[in-house]
Design an enzyme around this catalytic site. Structure first.
Site, PDB file in Angstrom:
ATOM      1  N   GLY A 162       0.823  -1.201   0.000  1.00  0.00           N
ATOM      2  CA  GLY A 162       0.000   0.000   0.000  1.00  0.00           C
ATOM      3  C   GLY A 162       0.854   1.247   0.000  1.00  0.00           C
ATOM      4  N   ASP A 163       0.212   2.383  -0.210  1.00  0.00           N
ATOM      5  CA  ASP A 163       0.866   3.696  -0.134  1.00  0.00           C
ATOM      6  C   ASP A 163       1.891   3.939  -1.239  1.00  0.00           C
ATOM      7  OD1 ASP A 163      -0.404   4.487   2.447  1.00  0.00           O
ATOM      8  OD2 ASP A 163       0.801   2.844   3.241  1.00  0.00           O
ATOM      9  N   ALA A 212      -8.841   3.437   3.227  1.00  0.00           N
ATOM     10  CA  ALA A 212      -7.975   3.841   2.127  1.00  0.00           C
ATOM     11  C   ALA A 212      -7.486   5.273   2.358  1.00  0.00           C
ATOM     12  CB  ALA A 212      -8.732   3.747   0.803  1.00  0.00           C
ATOM     13  N   HIS A 225      -5.594   7.656  -0.254  1.00  0.00           N
ATOM     14  CA  HIS A 225      -4.984   7.914  -1.551  1.00  0.00           C
ATOM     15  C   HIS A 225      -4.808   9.418  -1.721  1.00  0.00           C
ATOM     16  CE1 HIS A 225      -6.798   3.838  -3.076  1.00  0.00           C
ATOM     17  NE2 HIS A 225      -5.999   3.718  -2.042  1.00  0.00           N
ATOM     18  N   GLN A 276      -5.236  -0.405  -0.779  1.00  0.00           N
ATOM     19  CA  GLN A 276      -4.178  -1.141  -0.076  1.00  0.00           C
ATOM     20  C   GLN A 276      -3.207  -1.761  -1.079  1.00  0.00           C
ATOM     21  OE1 GLN A 276      -7.532  -3.015   1.949  1.00  0.00           O
ATOM     22  NE2 GLN A 276      -6.518  -2.568   3.880  1.00  0.00           N
ATOM     23  N   THR A 334       3.247   8.621  11.513  1.00  0.00           N
ATOM     24  CA  THR A 334       2.945   7.635  12.539  1.00  0.00           C
ATOM     25  C   THR A 334       1.576   7.946  13.133  1.00  0.00           C
ATOM     26  OG1 THR A 334       5.276   7.273  13.066  1.00  0.00           O
ATOM     27  CG2 THR A 334       3.669   6.738  14.781  1.00  0.00           C
ATOM     28  N   ARG A 374       4.257   3.102  13.033  1.00  0.00           N
ATOM     29  CA  ARG A 374       5.271   3.850  12.291  1.00  0.00           C
ATOM     30  C   ARG A 374       5.211   3.535  10.797  1.00  0.00           C
ATOM     31  NH1 ARG A 374      10.567   2.390  11.387  1.00  0.00           N
ATOM     32  NH2 ARG A 374      10.220   0.510  12.655  1.00  0.00           N
ATOM     33  N   ASP A 382      11.582  11.232  -7.610  1.00  0.00           N
ATOM     34  CA  ASP A 382      12.292  12.384  -7.046  1.00  0.00           C
ATOM     35  C   ASP A 382      13.276  11.947  -5.969  1.00  0.00           C
ATOM     36  OD1 ASP A 382       9.727  11.712  -5.903  1.00  0.00           O
ATOM     37  OD2 ASP A 382       9.971  13.372  -4.512  1.00  0.00           O
TER      38      ASP A 382
END
Length: 415
Positions: A8-9, A37, A39, A219, A290, A296, A326
């Site tokens: 995820g993320d 979620a 996003h 996810q 966090t 975390r 980046d």
């Protein structure tokens, strides 16, 4: 169809926003997960929204959202999200929303039970988001004919019965819940039914034929309920499977392009295996801080072993979107892990064998990464070589303008 090939993320939201900015998209279809979620989409003018239930293309005028029956719909969270969208210049998000009446209803009782269970685990917490999505799915599996569903919001008498039964069962199991009385919940749920277009499953077939649609997953595949690393998983099918089912029901099987999303670093929010984790990496993510439930946000080097496993679990993709270039542009010492010290590859097992997945988890928690000699000179080429799938999109900033489409374009018409 957009799916995260990590934990995820990885940037599904920004990729979906780019698709909706560069194509005439009719509807974004959500096909798993729920209000947990997160996003993130950032516009060139600095506006930002964390999309939970609305499709990540909602900033783009006219783009609709459809919450399919595979989504757990939380009307209270949806109202709060609509309020924030209005604050950042999108006042008509609810007008562009349709919800399948068969979708499970997320309630304060699910949320309270989820948090109670997670707190009771103590040091063995799973890293739940604490929003009750898994609890709603579990209750729906054990009480399929009595679980509250979106369509029940149009029938206050039935809804009261089902909410009361839900609250009483969870209270009997867990003790008093930190949740409001049923009478206090009913007005919000009935107001939701009055405000939002609740449809049946036949609606989606018409939307798919009305124009280009983007299926937005939630996810990541490595958190999949059957193929993730148990017990640090989600109560959701995070592969393309639900989207493929919806397409097949509409007579459009196999007519959508599969796009897998990855970061140049492999990340994880909360506990569980992250073989390439490196606490010395000078990284932070302002959109993933966090928090008291997940814990975390962790960073590791690019884990080609885990991502090849995700590709196998998902049944492959047509192309990859590689985000956070980046970070590579900053000259950080980012590596690619091609194998672990204890094994070269992870092999998917049969769905439902959670004992097997728990054994895999134990192996991963003891594994150590083996890296290539140095940072890749060309990240898209290196990831293409490591995974055997072409990178077709790179992202160098959070905005749509920071995306670069590569030579192998998404030329197949999206459904």
């Amino acid at each position: 169809m957009v799916v995260d090939l990590g934990y995820g993320d990885a940037g599904k939201g920004t990729v979906v926003d780019w698709l909706c900015a560069t194509r005439p998209v009719h509807t974004v279809v959500r096909f798993n997960g729920g209000a947990q979620a997160a996003h993130n989409v950032v516009l060139r003018d600095g506006r930002h929204h964390t999309f939970a239930q609305f499709g990540a293309g909602t900033f783009r005028p006219g783009v609709r959202t459809h919450l399919s029956r595979h989504v757990v719909v939380d009307p209270l969270a949806l109202a709060a999200e609509a309020d924030h969208l209005a604050e950042v210049g999108v006042p008509d998000a609810l007008d562009r929303l349709t919800v399948d009446g068969e979708a499970l209803l997320g309630t304060p009782y699910h949320r309270a039970a989820n948090r109670a269970r997670e707190l009771a685990r103590g040091a063995d917490r799973h890293g739940s988001c604490g929003l009750g999505v898994g609890e709603a799915v579990a209750y729906g599996l054990t009480h399929p004919d009595e679980a509250p569903r979106v369509a029940d919001c149009r029938n206050p008498v039935l809804l009261r019965q089902r909410l009361t039964a839900l609250r009483d069962r969870l209270t009997a199991e867990l003790g008093p819940l930190d949740a409001p009385p049923v009478a206090d919940c009913l007005p919000a749920f009935t107001a939701f039914a009055d405000r939002v277009a609740i449809v049946d499953r036949s609606y989606l077939a018409g939307a798919l034929r009305a124009g280009t649609c983007v299926f937005e997953g939630a996810q990541g595949v490595l958190l999949d309920e059957w193929h993730g690393f148990h017990p640090y998983t989600t109560w959701s099918t995070t592969t393309f499977a639900n989207a493929e089912t919806l397409l097949a029901e509409a007579g459009l099987a196999g007519q959508a392009e599969r796009l897998g999303v990855l970061r140049t670093v492999t990340t994880r929010h909360g506990p569980g295996p992250l073989v390439t984790e490196d606490p010395t990496l000078p990284l932070a993510d302002p959109h993933n801080p966090t928090n008291p439930w997940q814990g975390r946000f962790r960073f590791g080097h690019f884990d080609a072993v885990a991502h090849r496993y995700a590709l196998a679990v998902a049944g492959g993709v047509d192309g990859l979107a590689l985000t956070h270039l980046d970070l590579a542009d900053r000259g950080l010492d980012l590596r690619i892990c091609q194998r672990y010290d204890t094994l070269d590859e992870l092999t998917p097992g049969p769905p439902g064998d959670l004992d097997r997945q728990a054994a895999v988890t134990a192996r991963l928690l003891a594994a150590r990464p083996v890296y290539d000699a140095g940072p890749p000179v060309d990240w898209p080429d290196a990831v293409t070589a490591a995974l055997g799938v072409p990178v077709v999109l790179t992202s160098h900033s959070p905005t749509a303008e920071g995306k670069v489409e590569w030579a192998r374009t998404l030329s197949t018409p999206l459904v």
